[in-house]
Write a protein that holds these residues in place. Sequence first.
Motif, short mmCIF file in Angstrom:
data_model
loop_
_atom_site.label_atom_id
_atom_site.label_comp_id
_atom_site.label_asym_id
_atom_site.label_seq_id
_atom_site.Cartn_x
_atom_site.Cartn_y
_atom_site.Cartn_z
N VAL A 9 0.69 -1.27 -0.02
CA VAL A 9 -0.11 0.02 -0.11
C VAL A 9 0.82 1.16 0.10
CG1 VAL A 9 -1.64 1.42 1.35
CG2 VAL A 9 -1.99 -1.20 1.12
N ILE A 10 0.52 2.15 -0.82
CA ILE A 10 1.20 3.43 -0.87
C ILE A 10 0.08 4.51 -0.48
CG2 ILE A 10 2.28 5.44 -2.35
CD1 ILE A 10 3.41 3.12 -3.87
N THR A 11 0.32 5.11 0.79
CA THR A 11 -0.78 5.77 1.29
C THR A 11 -1.01 7.10 0.53
OG1 THR A 11 0.50 7.16 2.87
CG2 THR A 11 -0.34 5.05 3.40
N GLY A 12 -2.10 7.70 0.70
CA GLY A 12 -2.03 9.32 0.16
C GLY A 12 -1.40 10.05 1.28
N LYS A 13 -1.90 11.49 1.07
CA LYS A 13 -1.15 12.29 1.89
C LYS A 13 -1.39 11.98 3.56
CE LYS A 13 -1.13 17.45 3.19
NZ LYS A 13 -1.66 18.84 2.88
N ILE A 128 12.38 15.73 8.97
CA ILE A 128 11.41 14.83 9.19
C ILE A 128 11.27 14.67 10.97
CG2 ILE A 128 10.70 12.10 9.30
CD1 ILE A 128 11.06 13.71 6.51
N TYR A 129 9.94 15.00 11.16
CA TYR A 129 9.53 14.98 12.58
C TYR A 129 8.06 14.90 13.05
CZ TYR A 129 8.07 19.42 10.50
OH TYR A 129 7.42 20.36 9.51
N SER A 130 7.66 14.69 14.08
CA SER A 130 6.36 14.32 14.30
C SER A 130 5.54 15.60 13.82
CB SER A 130 6.21 14.29 15.89
OG SER A 130 6.80 12.99 16.13
N GLY A 131 4.56 15.30 12.98
CA GLY A 131 3.64 16.57 12.46
C GLY A 131 3.91 16.71 10.86
N VAL A 132 4.94 16.19 10.40
CA VAL A 132 5.30 16.31 8.87
C VAL A 132 4.16 15.58 7.98
CG1 VAL A 132 6.92 14.63 8.66
CG2 VAL A 132 7.02 16.44 7.29
N TYR A 133 4.15 16.09 6.82
CA TYR A 133 3.10 15.19 6.11
C TYR A 133 3.83 14.43 4.80
CZ TYR A 133 -0.72 17.73 8.12
OH TYR A 133 -1.73 18.17 8.97
N ALA A 134 3.42 13.48 4.64
CA ALA A 134 4.04 12.50 3.78
C ALA A 134 3.39 11.45 3.20
CB ALA A 134 5.34 11.82 4.46
N ARG A 135 3.69 10.57 1.92
CA ARG A 135 3.41 9.40 1.43
C ARG A 135 4.16 8.41 2.06
NH1 ARG A 135 3.61 9.73 -4.53
NH2 ARG A 135 2.01 7.77 -4.43
N VAL A 136 3.57 7.27 2.57
CA VAL A 136 4.39 5.93 2.99
C VAL A 136 4.02 4.87 2.17
CG1 VAL A 136 5.09 4.85 5.16
CG2 VAL A 136 4.21 7.21 5.14
N SER A 137 5.12 4.07 1.86
CA SER A 137 4.97 2.75 1.07
C SER A 137 5.10 1.92 2.50
CB SER A 137 5.95 2.68 0.21
OG SER A 137 6.18 1.10 -0.35
N VAL A 138 4.13 0.86 2.32
CA VAL A 138 3.88 -0.03 3.62
C VAL A 138 3.58 -1.62 2.87
CG1 VAL A 138 3.58 1.52 5.61
CG2 VAL A 138 1.56 0.33 4.23
N ASN A 139 4.01 -2.49 3.46
CA ASN A 139 3.50 -3.89 3.26
C ASN A 139 2.78 -4.57 4.49
OD1 ASN A 139 3.75 -6.14 1.29
ND2 ASN A 139 4.77 -7.00 2.81
N PHE A 140 1.69 -5.31 4.26
CA PHE A 140 1.09 -5.93 5.62
C PHE A 140 1.48 -7.31 5.01
CE2 PHE A 140 -1.38 -1.94 5.07
CZ PHE A 140 -1.57 -1.78 6.45
N ASN A 156 8.49 0.48 4.21
CA ASN A 156 9.22 0.36 3.10
C ASN A 156 9.94 1.85 2.84
OD1 ASN A 156 8.52 -2.31 2.33
ND2 ASN A 156 6.78 -1.47 1.22
N ASN A 157 9.31 2.85 2.24
CA ASN A 157 9.98 4.03 1.83
C ASN A 157 9.08 5.21 2.45
OD1 ASN A 157 12.41 2.77 0.56
ND2 ASN A 157 10.71 2.12 -0.88
N VAL A 158 9.60 6.34 2.54
CA VAL A 158 8.51 7.50 2.81
C VAL A 158 9.12 8.69 1.86
CG1 VAL A 158 8.54 9.39 4.72
CG2 VAL A 158 8.70 6.92 5.14
N GLN A 159 8.00 9.69 1.58
CA GLN A 159 8.12 10.66 0.82
C GLN A 159 7.59 11.78 1.45
OE1 GLN A 159 5.66 10.93 -2.78
NE2 GLN A 159 7.63 11.95 -4.12
N LYS A 160 8.25 12.81 1.71
CA LYS A 160 7.72 14.02 2.44
C LYS A 160 7.33 14.84 1.36
CE LYS A 160 9.34 18.19 5.08
NZ LYS A 160 10.45 18.96 5.56
N LEU A 161 5.87 15.46 1.70
CA LEU A 161 5.19 16.35 1.01
C LEU A 161 5.32 17.67 1.35
CD1 LEU A 161 1.97 13.96 0.51
CD2 LEU A 161 4.03 14.17 -1.24
N GLU A 162 5.11 17.68 2.72
CA GLU A 162 5.14 19.50 2.98
C GLU A 162 5.46 19.44 4.60
OE1 GLU A 162 0.84 20.73 3.72
OE2 GLU A 162 1.23 20.16 1.70
#
Length: 256
Positions: A9-13, A128-140, A156-162
């Motif tokens: 799963v690659i999340t939205g924002k 990268i801190y508590s409160g930042v917005y990002a998309r995250v790639s995860v695997n269940f 998996n991986n993290v993409q910072k958005l804002e």
Amino acid sequence: MANVNPTLVITGKARLTFPHLFTPYAKELGQEAKYSVTILVPKSDVLTRQKIDAAIMAATQAGIAKSWNGVKPPILATPVHDGDGVRPSDGQPFAPECKGHWVFTASSKQQPQVVDTGLNPIMAQSEIYSGVYARVSVNFFPYNASGKKGIGCGLNNVQKLEDGEPLGGRTTALSDFGDATGFQAAPAPQYGQQPSYGQQAPQQYAPAPQQYQTPPASQYGQPYQAPQYQQAPVYGQPAPQIDPITGMPIVPPMGY
């Protein structure tokens, strides 16, 4: 490119909290340290929630086939929780920032890649801190460990958005120092002076040296003359000789 892995799963924002993406972290003593982050998916993001549900279902089928001896556990533990409810660990309400979100934690033994919107690696941990917005790639995935069976979530991986408002009371340098209106730096004390509260004139650490005083003038306005050891000769008599040791006049013996 279509996702061929049904458990990926690659999340939205989403909003991140408790990120440990650069250094592995162990919550308890003796526990294996891992890279991890807690992900807050807003309940308004229906698409991400649908993808999560589908991935958990696929992981459940994989668990029945490979991990649970063909039988689905009667109580299947899943990693996704309702932020408007209570924490399953202690029954206490979730933190205020979790309200209106789906909450789950993803972790990994391997360090995830962390990139920006241009896919450039982010090297500064402060980004990268508590409160930042990002998309995250995860695997269940299914697990069966120590008598516990359920579905876990791998990071998996993290993409910072804002950037976002920091959570947990953390402030920014801009909010702390951005408004410098009225700020005045205290003057540094000068050498040889002792600053005094409420006073402008500094106090001297040591008295100033006294100036050399010239001898006072006589009452007649003439310069003061130091006394002379030699006496002026009396007219008609030779000047007395001076003893070089005592500095006194030599008195000749009687009869001379």
